[in-house]
Design an enzyme around this catalytic site. Sequence first.
Site, PDB file in Angstrom:
ATOM      1  N   ASP A  47       0.792  -1.242   0.000  1.00 23.14           N
ATOM      2  CA  ASP A  47       0.000   0.000   0.000  1.00 23.14           C
ATOM      3  C   ASP A  47       0.825   1.293   0.000  1.00 23.14           C
ATOM      4  OD1 ASP A  47      -1.503  -2.158   0.877  1.00 23.14           O
ATOM      5  OD2 ASP A  47      -2.055  -1.249   2.784  1.00 23.14           O
TER       6      ASP A  47
ATOM      7  N   GLU B 267     -10.602  -2.433   4.208  1.00 17.19           N
ATOM      8  CA  GLU B 267      -9.282  -1.895   4.548  1.00 17.19           C
ATOM      9  C   GLU B 267      -9.124  -0.515   3.910  1.00 17.19           C
ATOM     10  OE1 GLU B 267      -6.852  -5.149   2.941  1.00 17.19           O
ATOM     11  OE2 GLU B 267      -6.581  -5.896   4.991  1.00 17.19           O
TER      12      GLU B 267
HETATM   13  N1  DQQ Z   1      -2.044  -3.761   4.054  1.00 20.39           N
HETATM   14  C1  DQQ Z   1      -1.552  -3.279   5.312  1.00 20.39           C
HETATM   15  C2  DQQ Z   1      -2.757  -3.112   6.187  1.00 20.39           C
HETATM   16  C3  DQQ Z   1      -3.855  -2.956   5.212  1.00 20.39           C
HETATM   17  C4  DQQ Z   1      -3.474  -3.884   4.117  1.00 20.39           C
HETATM   18  C5  DQQ Z   1      -0.556  -4.252   5.835  1.00 20.39           C
HETATM   19  C6  DQQ Z   1      -4.108  -3.589   2.787  1.00 20.39           C
HETATM   20  O1  DQQ Z   1      -2.621  -1.985   7.026  1.00 20.39           O
HETATM   21  O2  DQQ Z   1      -5.109  -3.215   5.792  1.00 20.39           O
HETATM   22  O3  DQQ Z   1       0.544  -4.372   4.979  1.00 20.39           O
HETATM   23  O4  DQQ Z   1      -3.382  -4.080   1.700  1.00 20.39           O
END
Ligand code: DQQ
Length: 502
Positions: A52, A229
């Site tokens: 992300d 998310e």
């Molecule tokens: N990736 C992160 C989280 C999120 C997810 C962890 C979404 O915070 O919810 O790497 O791809």
Amino acid sequence: MSARAICLLVMPLAAVVVAGLATDPPAAGQEPYREPLRPRVHFTPPQNFMNDPNGLVFYKGEYHLFYQHNPFGREWGHMSWGHAVSTDMLHWKHLPIALGEEDGVMIFSGSVVVDWHNTSGLCAGEDGDRSCLVAVYTGHGHGKQTQNLAYSNDRGRTWTKYANNPVIDLNLENFRDPKAFWDELSRRWVLVTVLAEQHKVRLFGSPDLKRWETLSDFGPAGATGGVWECPDLFPLPVDGNGGDVDINPGAVAGGSGGQYFVGRFDGTRFVNDNPPDQTLWVDYGKDFYATISFSDVPKSDGRRIWMAWISNWLYANDEPTETWRGAQSLPRVLQLRRLPEGIRLVQAPVAEIDGLRTGPEMAITGRATLPPSADIRFEVGRGAGQEAGLRLSNAAGEEITIGVRASGPELFVDRRRSRATAAHEAYAGRHAGPVRWRDERVTVRLLFDRSVVEVFANDGETVITDRVYPSAPLDRIEWLGGKAPEPARASMWELRSVWETR
Ligand code: DQQ
């Protein structure tokens, strides 16, 4: 009507200095950014795994891109915030890791805001004003997820974790991805988070980024086939407020994807303008996830711009790229447009991309040579045939087709024959989204970049983003079939590499 956005914030106090882990240079003998699958225009990490985008913010002349990063390997793990800065959102300079895993707590996704008036008390006033950068991120570890703060008093070069972290602890395992903004109406910080398994967005308010009170919940609504998310909430011009949340799995093309809601935010509560069971998809491809918009873009600019991770949790750890995994989308400008079916999100690549064009505009008449990265335009007229568009291919017989199917009508990207060698079973596929005839035609803009295609139909009313992993470069382009367009109606420009022109 105008819209408004939510901010998220956490509160720091004393601090733990986060040592800047320098990103390793590429291995000896390896030419950075020349690997066959390495995009030339899209952001990729120097090496290792990235997911992300986080903490997008504009501050003192620089855009900051933080990102979920494993500094130690090419699969997800040891989540930290990688960091890069740019003056145009295209030419990025890699910086040391901003926030690192510590004491069994990983740094999950979150946002960064400019605390212009030192509401947090964390700003040292070192730069001749009262402002500083404050990050609000999820700490993941010891069986729960909490919201935490870190701050920087040197334009993001070094970061300190707030000593009184966490600032929000609900003792929950799946409570994450805070997006913060300053709300002018209620004169407070607002934080947007998800209760991921409950399919709820929870909003908090704070005067100082440290003390948070619950404001309201939104959801369940729309698609709920996977966890929610990476929420965001912001105003958009013309028609109303917008918010989005990402879902994994259960998205339109399978696996992870983004949905959005259009409604009103009154400073406390977001009210959906549409029925709760209606799902509006951000992108009809399989590789556009975890969007986050920039904070603090100057009012004189006024754009709401977001980026996304171009991958899918179905195969993110299996991408056949070289020393690195994961790419970020090109920055996109967001607007709401009134369409016959209602108010809808439209997305357009930032205009800065036009400055990467090199050489003349080339008409695509017969088969032409496809540069490694290109900005391609074409139109499909109603009556052009059942399927019309472009084929991108190589001598190995691998191809990807992009076009318009008359029945529907629909915009499609077909990557079923794009990789002759083994790929993850969820990779091959054809992805399509509804599109409409405007003046008897559909206009398409295709941004091709070695292993990425971003396709915008009708000025961004329908968008498809997909990765493509050919075993040799796709270097040919030709009209796909149906009635060939007038030469002027299918053309391209080569795009310069952003890494070579720094
Ligand atoms: N990736 C992160 C989280 C999120 C997810 C962890 C979404 O915070 O919810 O790497 O791809």
